[in-house]
Design an enzyme around this catalytic site. Sequence first.
Site, mmCIF file in Angstrom:
data_model
loop_
_atom_site.group_PDB
_atom_site.id
_atom_site.type_symbol
_atom_site.label_atom_id
_atom_site.label_comp_id
_atom_site.label_asym_id
_atom_site.label_seq_id
_atom_site.Cartn_x
_atom_site.Cartn_y
_atom_site.Cartn_z
ATOM 1 N N SER A 1 32.302 38.048 36.079
ATOM 2 C CA SER A 1 31.524 38.061 34.855
ATOM 3 C C SER A 1 31.059 39.453 34.489
ATOM 4 C CB SER A 1 30.327 37.120 35.038
ATOM 5 O OG SER A 1 29.187 37.627 34.413
ATOM 6 N N LYS A 2 31.232 39.780 33.233
ATOM 7 C CA LYS A 2 30.817 41.074 32.701
ATOM 8 C C LYS A 2 29.302 41.240 32.867
ATOM 9 C CE LYS A 2 31.302 44.789 30.118
ATOM 10 N NZ LYS A 2 31.689 45.964 30.857
ATOM 11 N N ARG A 3 28.608 40.099 32.770
ATOM 12 C CA ARG A 3 27.150 40.138 32.862
ATOM 13 C C ARG A 3 26.668 40.723 34.179
ATOM 14 N NH1 ARG A 3 23.544 35.336 32.709
ATOM 15 N NH2 ARG A 3 25.312 34.459 33.795
ATOM 16 N N ASP B 1 37.638 48.773 31.243
ATOM 17 C CA ASP B 1 36.870 49.542 32.240
ATOM 18 C C ASP B 1 37.805 50.099 33.311
ATOM 19 O OD1 ASP B 1 34.441 48.942 31.066
ATOM 20 O OD2 ASP B 1 34.090 47.171 32.310
ATOM 21 N N GLY C 1 28.306 42.931 35.751
ATOM 22 C CA GLY C 1 28.878 44.274 35.887
ATOM 23 C C GLY C 1 30.307 44.303 36.393
#
Length: 503
Positions: free
Chosen positions: A273-275, A283, A277
């Site tokens: 999850s991007k949340r 990226d 990180g």
Amino acid sequence: MTVRTRFAPSPTGYLHLGGLRTALYTYLYARRTGGRFILRIEDTDQEREIPGAVQKIYDSMRQAGLTYDEGPDVGGEYGPYIQSERKAMYLPYAKQLVESGHAYYCFCTKEKLEADRERAEKEGRPYKYEKDCLKLSKEEVERRLAAGESYVIRQNVPTEGKAGFDDVLYGHVEVDCSTLDDNVLIKADGLPTYNFANVIDDHTMGITHVMRGTEYLSSAPKYNLLYEAFGWQPPMYVHLPPVMREDFRRDKMTKEIIPDENGNPVTIVRKLSKRYGDPTFEDLLEQGYLRDAIINFIALLGWSPKGEREFFTLSELEKIFDLEGINKSPALFDMNKLTWFNAEYVRRLSAEEYEKIATPWLQKALGEGELDLKRLCELLQPRTEVFNQLPEMVDFLAEMPSFDKELYTHKKMKTNPEVALDALTRILPVLEKQEDWSEAALHDAVMAAIQEFGMKNGQMLWPLRIAISGKANTPGGAFEIAYLLGKEETLKRLNHSIEELKA
Ligand code: GLU
């Protein structure tokens, strides 16, 4: 039958790695079978849309090498390929379902629905729309529509019986209709919900295979009811298990680790999850991971080829990818494994390719000096795991790190600051006299001097490298670094380190 697959992202941000994997498998399956791969933008939830995200999807697909045969910016016979541009198409289909009794108009207000939901919660039962508006007479519906009342159209799910569908991985999946809610198909703003649009679009775009995340597994029976209502053949479904990652238990908001009662971190497995990180595809590219390494790694994240081989180019994957190799259990994302993969790919680059990719990273640390970049790249290539490590690996060439006496002590090399000072003081005049500053000539001159002084190699070579680099780990030994620095800089650093050692 020509296979037609689609990747259908919502423009809500960057391409996360789970999404990239879905796109990749969808693409590969179309290529393997000689089919067509379609990109469709699912933007019916306009509140969640992030400006610029559609363009980012196009860019990411191109960067990943996943060329689509049909899509918003390439066209195709089944367009438009952006749902908001298809807006006018959905309502007639919804009306057709209203006619056949598989859907109905609903005028319930937000406040009423909210109150119903709260009541259900208080009574401890799962909330479901109670079909109130299904009871309205045809005349009343018409009257209210004519009066311009706000409405939605809901699916009329049977109250009894079962609904199911077939999935390539999960087999026949079936649920009791009584557990299903009457989903909204057309929203008050006239746009379809995902629940409706995915069915209409997959059918009207001639999609034969749908690959998407298992989060849609529980709604798929409802979608099948819609296919049945229209008398359409549903596509083949492949619901892909999520990509997971090991982490410590953390606070959802602050992301701080929540330890157990003894203060130790608790290891958990959570969805990527991007949340939290976790990196997106973009990226990783920015950090200096190679496109081909990422693709190869992602391909193996939940799919196993036959045999032991691990390294495949995209075009090789296009020839061998199959649905049988997809694993039913969630895949575990391991950053170290990706880094290892990347290092292997870096090693396989030609010297020219490596130099081309490495140069901007090196210039970040070194500026545009006179250093022999080609030679530096030869030294760096076997040691590079990820390109973003390069500036730190070479920054000492631009500027000597501050003096650290401890580096001169090395047991195995049988050296310490006193031995070092002696060695360096003796080698200084040798180097001052040296005219040919090639690595080979430096090697011969220093080795001859070591012989003459009766020292061990390490007692000279270790201090010399430290004295001119200031670092325990460098890409290359004393001769390579002296060569890269050039005579003047080497002597300047050597003199400086001798002074520091004396102090
Ligand atoms: N728009 C959906 C998403 O981004 C795609 C689901 C599907 O592939 O049907 O999750």
